[in-house]
Design an enzyme around this catalytic site. Structure first.
Site, PDB file in Angstrom:
ATOM      1  N   ARG A  22     -15.358 -51.600  -7.973  1.00 21.65           N
ATOM      2  CA  ARG A  22     -14.397 -51.761  -9.058  1.00 21.65           C
ATOM      3  C   ARG A  22     -13.954 -50.407  -9.556  1.00 21.65           C
ATOM      4  O   ARG A  22     -14.786 -49.572  -9.888  1.00 21.65           O
ATOM      5  CB  ARG A  22     -15.063 -52.482 -10.220  1.00 21.65           C
ATOM      6  CG  ARG A  22     -14.425 -53.817 -10.487  1.00 21.65           C
ATOM      7  CD  ARG A  22     -15.120 -54.510 -11.589  1.00 21.65           C
ATOM      8  NE  ARG A  22     -15.674 -55.749 -11.103  1.00 21.65           N
ATOM      9  CZ  ARG A  22     -16.306 -56.604 -11.865  1.00 21.65           C
ATOM     10  NH1 ARG A  22     -16.503 -56.348 -13.139  1.00 21.65           N
ATOM     11  NH2 ARG A  22     -16.773 -57.720 -11.354  1.00 21.65           N
ATOM     12  N   ASP A 281     -14.968 -67.163 -12.541  1.00 23.40           N
ATOM     13  CA  ASP A 281     -16.398 -67.457 -12.369  1.00 23.40           C
ATOM     14  C   ASP A 281     -17.154 -67.526 -13.696  1.00 23.40           C
ATOM     15  O   ASP A 281     -18.245 -68.081 -13.753  1.00 23.40           O
ATOM     16  CB  ASP A 281     -17.068 -66.486 -11.379  1.00 23.40           C
ATOM     17  CG  ASP A 281     -16.934 -65.042 -11.763  1.00 23.40           C
ATOM     18  OD1 ASP A 281     -16.262 -64.741 -12.774  1.00 23.40           O
ATOM     19  OD2 ASP A 281     -17.497 -64.186 -11.031  1.00 23.40           O
ATOM     20  N   ARG A 282     -16.573 -66.985 -14.762  1.00 23.79           N
ATOM     21  CA  ARG A 282     -17.274 -67.045 -16.055  1.00 23.79           C
ATOM     22  C   ARG A 282     -16.815 -68.239 -16.884  1.00 23.79           C
ATOM     23  O   ARG A 282     -15.747 -68.787 -16.637  1.00 23.79           O
ATOM     24  CB  ARG A 282     -16.993 -65.783 -16.868  1.00 23.79           C
ATOM     25  CG  ARG A 282     -17.587 -64.551 -16.255  1.00 23.79           C
ATOM     26  CD  ARG A 282     -17.433 -63.367 -17.173  1.00 23.79           C
ATOM     27  NE  ARG A 282     -18.174 -62.246 -16.594  1.00 23.79           N
ATOM     28  CZ  ARG A 282     -18.608 -61.201 -17.276  1.00 23.79           C
ATOM     29  NH1 ARG A 282     -18.352 -61.111 -18.565  1.00 23.79           N
ATOM     30  NH2 ARG A 282     -19.284 -60.257 -16.676  1.00 23.79           N
ATOM     31  N   GLU A 364     -26.676 -64.509 -19.047  1.00 28.46           N
ATOM     32  CA  GLU A 364     -26.209 -64.472 -20.433  1.00 28.46           C
ATOM     33  C   GLU A 364     -24.750 -64.061 -20.524  1.00 28.46           C
ATOM     34  O   GLU A 364     -24.094 -64.307 -21.530  1.00 28.46           O
ATOM     35  CB  GLU A 364     -27.087 -63.542 -21.275  1.00 28.46           C
ATOM     36  CG  GLU A 364     -27.311 -62.134 -20.712  1.00 28.46           C
ATOM     37  CD  GLU A 364     -26.089 -61.269 -20.599  1.00 28.46           C
ATOM     38  OE1 GLU A 364     -25.273 -61.287 -21.539  1.00 28.46           O
ATOM     39  OE2 GLU A 364     -25.918 -60.587 -19.570  1.00 28.46           O
ATOM     40  N   LYS A 376     -21.103 -67.855  -9.487  1.00 29.42           N
ATOM     41  CA  LYS A 376     -21.033 -68.584 -10.739  1.00 29.42           C
ATOM     42  C   LYS A 376     -19.663 -69.249 -10.806  1.00 29.42           C
ATOM     43  O   LYS A 376     -18.734 -68.831 -10.115  1.00 29.42           O
ATOM     44  CB  LYS A 376     -21.298 -67.684 -11.931  1.00 29.42           C
ATOM     45  CG  LYS A 376     -20.423 -66.453 -12.025  1.00 29.42           C
ATOM     46  CD  LYS A 376     -20.905 -65.590 -13.177  1.00 29.42           C
ATOM     47  CE  LYS A 376     -20.134 -64.293 -13.288  1.00 29.42           C
ATOM     48  NZ  LYS A 376     -20.818 -63.159 -12.675  1.00 29.42           N
TER      49      LYS A 376
HETATM   50  C1  G1P Z   1     -21.899 -57.783 -15.816  1.00 27.45           C
HETATM   51  C2  G1P Z   1     -22.868 -58.799 -16.365  1.00 27.45           C
HETATM   52  C3  G1P Z   1     -23.625 -59.448 -15.222  1.00 27.45           C
HETATM   53  C4  G1P Z   1     -22.632 -60.054 -14.241  1.00 27.45           C
HETATM   54  C5  G1P Z   1     -21.624 -59.020 -13.808  1.00 27.45           C
HETATM   55  C6  G1P Z   1     -20.534 -59.625 -12.940  1.00 27.45           C
HETATM   56  O1  G1P Z   1     -22.601 -56.780 -15.118  1.00 27.45           O
HETATM   57  O2  G1P Z   1     -23.769 -58.222 -17.287  1.00 27.45           O
HETATM   58  O3  G1P Z   1     -24.497 -60.409 -15.729  1.00 27.45           O
HETATM   59  O4  G1P Z   1     -23.303 -60.548 -13.118  1.00 27.45           O
HETATM   60  O5  G1P Z   1     -21.006 -58.424 -14.944  1.00 27.45           O
HETATM   61  O6  G1P Z   1     -19.813 -60.618 -13.612  1.00 27.45           O
HETATM   62  P1  G1P Z   1     -23.015 -55.364 -15.766  1.00 27.45           P
HETATM   63  O7  G1P Z   1     -21.736 -54.716 -16.251  1.00 27.45           O
HETATM   64  O8  G1P Z   1     -23.914 -55.666 -16.924  1.00 27.45           O
HETATM   65  O9  G1P Z   1     -23.704 -54.622 -14.663  1.00 27.45           O
HETATM   66 ZN    ZN Z   2     -15.543 -62.916 -13.071  1.00 33.44          ZN
END
Ligand code: G1P
Ligand code: ZN
Length: 543
Positions: A22, A281-282, A364, A376
């Site tokens: 990303r 996915d969220r 979470e 997800k």
């Molecule tokens: C964040 C969320 C994590 C999720 C990810 C992708 O990652 O905390 O639970 O799997 O986005 O959606 P993080 O930025 O904390 O590494």
């Molecule tokens: Zn997403």
């Protein structure tokens, strides 16, 4: 087949994070940045040669150009067939569904999830393996290693393909099927849930809104909720995918979906509201006057799993990411099923799902899902809630209250400090790590520390070990503080502080979480010296 081999120079920063590679759009558009990464996937994932690849994205800015780039490179690298969603769209869970249904060798998903889009926003790409799930670390590390030594890439000399109508095309020797992005996924949902019960619920005056946040779930939600389940038109709001998500963060939480939250307030509030993120996915789930934390949502769905036809005989086990509250652990204990604590990131659930050890899992961070795909799934969670509401004949607030009465309430909050200096963040974590050995048995803010560690996970299926997955400080009353640095951010560092306190007494379960968690918040700030080290005296986002 006509293709050209172009020479290129490696980039040093193409290691995938929690969920793929990303970066800012401008970085992806610079030189061969995207092409190098894609070539590294083809160089290392040799099972794609002669096989099927699934391709789609969340529709954000640069999605269409990137699809054309990947298609031409796939053709030049010997992929036999590519399945692409019309318009280049596929939600992340739909991509996972399609990989599995058509036994593809893998998929490339173009998304930066909930991060903002547009020319100044973020872009992302991730590789999913044949099980439909995010590539495990050994795969992402192999891709990364390849990006460091790459010297050329291959691309076909064919023109761009039209993406907007379904149909079959040839790109050199490769077949490209442009498919409806929703149909396969909608069929999968229909096979899981009690659509008749949900139809009756929606026909009986139950009022709901689904906020697609101008991201990829618009077409999915309109088809499933309004067309198949009969919810009135207008149930889905912000349903048209836009390249910049209308200028908003497509992040379903109390901050970024504030308008939706407002629709649940007051006596005229809707009975149910939900939102999904950029790539679908969220999920965020709300009832009238109540927000269901993702941790509670997982626990409640697990406790009510048998109301869902696909799980009517029960579920074998559940899993949650380490920072997710322990609410689901209590359900698993009561049901006598296995419960796993995994590192952050959906990829860690894959082996457990493949092995049939778990059926439900969640994080979470607004992530909930099941064994139907290996990602997800926002709409799955929405349909699961509708199915449970229909089955129990109770409101969201009643379901939550009854759950807490039975299992106790895990007060929960996550405090994010975004865009802090990487050096300050690393220093904070290092100092905490150094203090860990002295903490067990000591008193912090009058509470006894029972354990303090840097979470390490050994995968029970393949034995792989993932270390340094976040600092956990557990207290004798079941409370916890967790500190970790984000692996998905694109600017500076993000410190996440996760706070959890257990309250078994139904008479004390109605407090505001920030009040209930106040003693832990003070301990976290003092212990990690957050203000001194980051210069921030409060978190930027609380979820
Ligand atoms: C964040 C969320 C994590 C999720 C990810 C992708 O990652 O905390 O639970 O799997 O986005 O959606 P993080 O930025 O904390 O590494
Ligand atoms: Zn997403």
């Amino acid at each position: 087949m006509s293709f050209t081999t172009y020479s290129t120079q490696p980039f040093k920063d193409q290691r995938p994070g929690t969920s793929g590679l990303r970066k800012r759009v401008e970085i992806f558009r610079r030189g061969n940045y995207l092409k190098n990464f894609v070539q590294a996937v083809f160089d290392t994932q040799t099972e794609l040669v002669g096989n099927t690849l699934v391709l789609g994205g969340d529709g954000r800015f640069y999605n269409r150009e990137a699809i054309q780039i990947v298609l031409k490179m796939a053709a030049a690298n010997g992929v036999a067939r590519v399945l692409v969603g019309t318009g280049g769209l596929l939600s992340t869970p739909a991509a996972s569904c399609i990989i599995r249904k058509y036994t593809a060798a893998g998929g490339l998903i173009l998304s930066a999830s909930h991060n903002p889009g547009g020319p100044d926003g973020d872009f992302g790409i991730k590789f999913n393996t044949a099980n439909g799930g995010p590539a495990p670390e050994r795969v992402t590390e192999a891709i990364f290693a390849r990006t460091l030594e790459i010297s050329d890439y291959r691309s076909s000399n064919d023109p761009d393909l039209p993406l907007d109508t379904s149909g079959t095309y040839q790109l050199g020797d490769m077949r490209v099927d442009i498919i409806d992005p929703v149909t396969d996924y909608a069929q999968l949902m229909e096979g899981i849930f009690d659509f008749d019960a949900i139809r009756r619920l929606l026909a009986g005056g139950f009022r709901m809104r689904f906020d697609a946040m101008h991201a990829v779930t618009g077409p999915y939600a309109i088809r499933i909720l309004e067309k198949h389940l009969g919810a009135p038109p207008g149930t889905v709001i912000n349903g048209v995918p836009l390249e910049d998500f209308g200028g908003h963060h497509p992040d379903p939480n109390l901050v970024h979906a504030a308008d939706l939250v407002a629709m649940t307030q007051g006596t005229d509030g809707v009975d149910f509201a939900a939102a999904s993120d950029g790539d679908g996915d969220r999920n965020m789930v709300l009832g009238r006057g109540i927000f269901v934390t993702p941790s509670d949502s997982l626990a409640i769905l697990a406790a009510n799993a048998t109301l869902i036809p696909a799980h009517r005989h029960g579920i074998p086990g559940v899993a949650r990411s380490m920072p997710t509250s322990q609410a689901v652990d209590r359900v698993a204990a009561a049901l006598g099923i296995e419960c796993f604590e995994t590192p952050t990131g959906w990829k860690f659930f894959g082996n457990l799902l493949d092995a049939g050890r778990i059926a439900f899992c969640g994080e979470e961070s607004f992530g909930t899902g099941s064994d139907h795909v290996r990602e997800k799934d926002g709409l799955w969670a929405v349909l699961a809630w509708l199915n449970v509401i229909a089955g129990r004949g109770e409101s969201v607030a009643e379901i939550v209250a009854h759950h807490w009465q039975q299992y106790g309430r895990n007060y929960y909050a996550r405090h994010d400090y975004e865009g802090i200096k990487a050096k300050a963040a690393d220093g904070l974590m290092k100092a905490l790590r150094e203090r860990l050995p002295q903490l067990p048995g000591s008193l912090l803010g009058g509470m006894t520390v029972s354990y303090a560690d840097d979470f390490s996970y050994t995968d029970p299926i393949d034995g792989s070990i993932s270390e340094n997955q976040g600092i956990r400080i557990g207290f004798s009353d079941g409370s916890r503080i967790v500190f970790r640095l984000s692996g998905t951010g694109t600017v500076g560092a993000t410190l996440r502080v996760y706070l959890e306190a257990y309250e078994p007494d139904p008479g004390r379960q109605q407090e505001d979480p920030q009040t209930a968690l106040a003693p832990l918040i003070t301990i976290a700030n003092q212990l990690a010296e957050i203000t001194q080290r980051t210069g921030r005296d409060a978190p930027g986002v609380i979820t």
